[in-house]
Write a protein that holds these residues in place. Structure first.
Motif, PDB file in Angstrom:
ATOM      1  N   ALA A   1       0.826  -1.210   0.000  1.00 35.85           N
ATOM      2  CA  ALA A   1       0.000   0.000   0.000  1.00 35.85           C
ATOM      3  C   ALA A   1       0.860   1.261   0.000  1.00 35.85           C
ATOM      4  O   ALA A   1       0.540   2.250  -0.667  1.00 35.85           O
ATOM      5  N   LEU A   2       1.964   1.235   0.733  1.00 32.76           N
ATOM      6  CA  LEU A   2       2.852   2.399   0.756  1.00 32.76           C
ATOM      7  C   LEU A   2       3.469   2.666  -0.610  1.00 32.76           C
ATOM      8  O   LEU A   2       3.657   3.825  -1.007  1.00 32.76           O
ATOM      9  N   VAL A   3       3.803   1.620  -1.324  1.00 35.62           N
ATOM     10  CA  VAL A   3       4.365   1.798  -2.665  1.00 35.62           C
ATOM     11  C   VAL A   3       3.358   2.486  -3.580  1.00 35.62           C
ATOM     12  O   VAL A   3       3.712   3.392  -4.353  1.00 35.62           O
ATOM     13  N   LEU A   4       2.095   2.089  -3.502  1.00 28.49           N
ATOM     14  CA  LEU A   4       1.079   2.688  -4.364  1.00 28.49           C
ATOM     15  C   LEU A   4       0.754   4.118  -3.970  1.00 28.49           C
ATOM     16  O   LEU A   4       0.572   4.988  -4.833  1.00 28.49           O
ATOM     17  N   VAL A   5       0.686   4.377  -2.664  1.00 31.33           N
ATOM     18  CA  VAL A   5       0.257   5.703  -2.202  1.00 31.33           C
ATOM     19  C   VAL A   5       1.413   6.696  -2.251  1.00 31.33           C
ATOM     20  O   VAL A   5       1.334   7.742  -2.913  1.00 31.33           O
ATOM     21  N   PHE A   6       2.495   6.403  -1.551  1.00 28.42           N
ATOM     22  CA  PHE A   6       3.608   7.349  -1.477  1.00 28.42           C
ATOM     23  C   PHE A   6       4.539   7.249  -2.689  1.00 28.42           C
ATOM     24  O   PHE A   6       5.375   8.132  -2.880  1.00 28.42           O
ATOM     25  N   GLY A   7       4.396   6.217  -3.465  1.00 24.80           N
ATOM     26  CA  GLY A   7       5.134   6.164  -4.722  1.00 24.80           C
ATOM     27  C   GLY A   7       4.472   6.939  -5.835  1.00 24.80           C
ATOM     28  O   GLY A   7       4.966   6.957  -6.962  1.00 24.80           O
ATOM     29  N   ASN A   8       3.331   7.571  -5.506  1.00 25.98           N
ATOM     30  CA  ASN A   8       2.597   8.402  -6.472  1.00 25.98           C
ATOM     31  C   ASN A   8       2.240   7.613  -7.728  1.00 25.98           C
ATOM     32  O   ASN A   8       2.294   8.123  -8.847  1.00 25.98           O
ATOM     33  N   THR A   9       1.865   6.347  -7.530  1.00 22.33           N
ATOM     34  CA  THR A   9       1.473   5.500  -8.649  1.00 22.33           C
ATOM     35  C   THR A   9       0.068   5.869  -9.095  1.00 22.33           C
ATOM     36  O   THR A   9      -0.855   5.930  -8.289  1.00 22.33           O
ATOM     37  N   SER A  10      -0.096   6.109 -10.379  1.00 27.29           N
ATOM     38  CA  SER A  10      -1.388   6.532 -10.925  1.00 27.29           C
ATOM     39  C   SER A  10      -1.696   5.720 -12.179  1.00 27.29           C
ATOM     40  O   SER A  10      -0.834   5.551 -13.050  1.00 27.29           O
ATOM     41  N   HIS A  11      -2.899   5.215 -12.238  1.00 23.34           N
ATOM     42  CA  HIS A  11      -3.346   4.486 -13.422  1.00 23.34           C
ATOM     43  C   HIS A  11      -3.430   5.422 -14.625  1.00 23.34           C
ATOM     44  O   HIS A  11      -2.996   5.084 -15.734  1.00 23.34           O
ATOM     45  N   TRP A  12      -3.978   6.610 -14.436  1.00 24.35           N
ATOM     46  CA  TRP A  12      -4.147   7.566 -15.526  1.00 24.35           C
ATOM     47  C   TRP A  12      -2.800   8.051 -16.048  1.00 24.35           C
ATOM     48  O   TRP A  12      -2.533   8.021 -17.252  1.00 24.35           O
ATOM     49  N   ARG A  13      -1.927   8.504 -15.143  1.00 22.41           N
ATOM     50  CA  ARG A  13      -0.632   9.014 -15.589  1.00 22.41           C
ATOM     51  C   ARG A  13       0.236   7.910 -16.176  1.00 22.41           C
ATOM     52  O   ARG A  13       1.061   8.159 -17.059  1.00 22.41           O
ATOM     53  N   GLY A  14       0.066   6.683 -15.680  1.00 21.57           N
ATOM     54  CA  GLY A  14       0.796   5.575 -16.279  1.00 21.57           C
ATOM     55  C   GLY A  14       0.372   5.305 -17.708  1.00 21.57           C
ATOM     56  O   GLY A  14       1.211   5.041 -18.578  1.00 21.57           O
ATOM     57  N   ALA A  15      -0.936   5.388 -17.975  1.00 21.77           N
ATOM     58  CA  ALA A  15      -1.415   5.203 -19.343  1.00 21.77           C
ATOM     59  C   ALA A  15      -0.971   6.350 -20.249  1.00 21.77           C
ATOM     60  O   ALA A  15      -0.672   6.136 -21.428  1.00 21.77           O
TER      61      ALA A  15
END
Length: 584
Positions: free
Chosen positions: A547-561
């Motif tokens: 969960a920390l990787v997704l939240v604080f890693g600023n992982t975004s589905h939209w920006r990744g696409a």
């Protein structure tokens, strides 16, 4: 406009120059496209005008009129549109556009069926075949239970247990396999073999990704066919030679085949989605459309895979109750291999070459994903979620069988609930999640991680209590839904963050990290079979890290696409230049 004319247009006074006047008017009306040829005709008319009359009357004028009519007829014939020529030009323009825009063909129904069948026939390998069936077979080979009384009739919590159930748990955890001065239990023997397979799979998966991204058409068919032959054959051979030394070879071959096959399967998902996107007309919210298609394909494949795992788990329970346990379990292994063979249809129903953007070196293939941080976040969360899912599953099964001595029917019910919930919940909830809530892959993964944290937290908090049957089924319900969400939407996030030409590299990383996480989680669970506090605590820590990787890693589905170029591709293919649709 009239540069091709040598003299200005002057209305002639004599009749012999009337032809030249008409031709000049025709030039003005039709343009200068064929000015040189008309000028040649004018020269011929002038030569005719200067030739002495051979016949009396208007012979010259009639001949000039015939020439003019012939010219006008040829011009009209040339200006008449050629329908067949236009269609050929449109076909050439469409092919040129597809080649330039890297457009994939839309998936056929047979291709989608083959893709779903592969998910049905391979999901159970890392969830039931390796962590459940193979330890049971190794235990029967290492120390058969036929006619041997159990040394204990009470669990570590002083709960009286049936002799058969206690004996089964005892042969699984006892160190009955000797290798020089070391001893291994059947569970640890499988864990060691699985770990070796993961290490061997890494260089193979690197070369697999390289070949898929360079020439994925025939490489896809060859690689997937080999995995669908080697893996099932290893399952069928497990009972021929009753020796524990051969089982590491069987396990290594099965894990290698399933991991490489998962990489090919994941790459084809990216190409299938791109084919759907390339042949769609989207005016609004192109990202929502792509996300919906990707999540539906992944959710449906996961649901079918859970059905296959449920079938293998129920069949294992049924055959384990028979007198000759080894032969019965071998029958289950053979059936698993036959089910795996169904996946070979995907190798022949799909042939998508894709776009090659990779370098000539295979070892530069996997490091190329470092330019896409959102995909890296998705891959990291895949490892942590796979670790927690495998560790919670193995820990719970060993805990309820070895420490609580739950009735066998409750164990079967726990397995059925664990695999049934995602099989029905994912397809049914997909329209609600995508249309009403409008969630993306990152939010769905966070939801799955929260459910896993709740399951592992309950197990850690009540580690010293004797669970009731309702509590066990509740944990199975909660964790089953979490596993389905994490597996389905983890693949969605990695797929939508994979740029064109690198689908093989991203799918290879996803397949290997998922297999590595499952292996490490299973190893942790079998190393501490009676210490549920440690295993549930490590599972909870893994969920928190994911969960920390997704939240604080600023992982975004939209920006990744967007960084992968998929959203731009949707907008371009949905709105062709000048409003001309290039697709039929």
């Amino acid at each position: 406009m009239f540069r091709c004319l040598q003299h200005p247009l002057v209305i002639p006074q004599d009749r012999s120059s009337l032809c030249a006047y008409l031709i000049n008017i025709f030039i003005q009306s039709k343009g200068l496209a064929r000015c040189a040829r008309l000028r040649k005709v004018m020269t011929e008319l002038q030569s005719i005008n200067q030739t002495p009359e051979e016949v009396p009357g208007d012979g010259v004028s009639k001949e000039q009129d015939m020439v003019v009519e012939d010219v006008v007829f040829k011009e009209q014939e040339m200006t008449t549109p050629d329908i067949h020529g236009i269609l050929e030009q449109l076909e050439k323009a469409r092919d040129t556009y597809k080649e330039h825009a890297e457009v994939e063909d839309p998936p056929t129904m047979a291709e989608l069926i083959g893709w779903y069948l592969y998910g049905l026939s391979t999901y159970f390998i890392q969830t039931v075949l390796v962590p459940v069936l193979f330890p049971l077979i190794v235990a029967q080979v290492a120390s058969p239970t036929d006619g041997i009384p159990p040394s204990l009739t009470h669990t570590s919590r002083n709960i009286q247990c049936a002799k058969q159930e206690m004996l089964l748990y005892q042969v699984l955890v006892d160190d009955s396999i000797r290798v020089h001065a070391s001893k291994f239990s059947p569970l640890r023997w499988v864990a060691v073999s699985w770990s070796v397979a993961i290490l061997i799979a890494f260089p193979l998966i690197v070369h697999t990704a390289h070949h898929l991204d360079r020439n994925g058409g025939w490489s896809h068919t060859i690689i997937l066919s080999c995995t669908a032959i080697v893996g099932p054959l290893s399952c069928i051979l497990t009972g021929f030679f009753q020796t524990t030394w051969l089982f590491p070879i069987y396990i290594i071959l099965v894990v290698l085949a399933s991991t490489i096959g998962a990489a090919v399967h994941g790459r084809n998902l990216s190409l299938i989605v791109h084919g759907l996107v390339s042949h769609s007309y989207i005016n609004k919210q192109p990202f929502q459309w792509r996300k919906s298609k990707t999540s539906w394909l992944s959710s449906a494949s996961t649901a079918l895979g859970c059905i296959g795992a449920m079938i293998i788990a129920a069949f294992t329970y049924h055959m384990l109750r028979r007198d000759d346990a080894l032969t019965s379990l071998w029958v289950v292994s053979i059936f698993s291999g036959l089910l795996w063979v169904l996946g070979i249809s995907h190798a022949f129903l799909t042939r998508r070459p894709g776009v090659s953007l990779q370098s000539s070196s295979p070892w530069l293939c996997l490091p190329s994903i470092s330019k896409y941080p959102h995909a890296i976040g998705g891959l990291a969360s895949t490892f942590f979620s796979s670790f927690s899912s495998s560790c919670i599953f193995a820990t719970t099964v060993l805990f309820v069988v070895g420490s609580l001595c739950i009735k066998p029917l409750i164990v079967l019910a726990m397995w059925l609930i664990y695999f049934t919930i995602p099989a029905f919940a994912l397809p049914l909830l997909h329209p609600v999640l995508q249309s009403l809530i409008k969630t993306d892959a990152v939010r769905m993964q966070l939801l799955g991680l929260f459910m896993s944290a709740l399951s592992s937290g309950i197990g850690f908090y009540f580690r010293d209590d004797n669970w009731h049957e309702a509590h066990i089924l509740m944990v199975a319900l909660l964790q089953g839904g979490a596993v389905g969400l994490l597996h389905a939407f983890g693949q969605v996030l990695v797929t939508d963050c994979s740029p064109r030409g690198k689908e093989g590299a991203f799918s290879a990383w996803y397949a290997w990290l998922r297999a590595a996480g499952a292996c490490v989680g299973f190893t942790v669970a079998v190393v501490f079979p009676g210490n549920v506090g440690t295993t549930f605590g490590l599972s909870f820590l893994s969920v928190v890290l994911g969960a920390l990787v997704l939240v604080f890693g600023n992982t975004s589905h939209w920006r990744g696409a967007v960084s992968a170029g998929h959203v731009k591709e949707i907008q371009e293919t949905a709105s062709p230049v000048n409003g001309l649709s290039i697709f039929p």
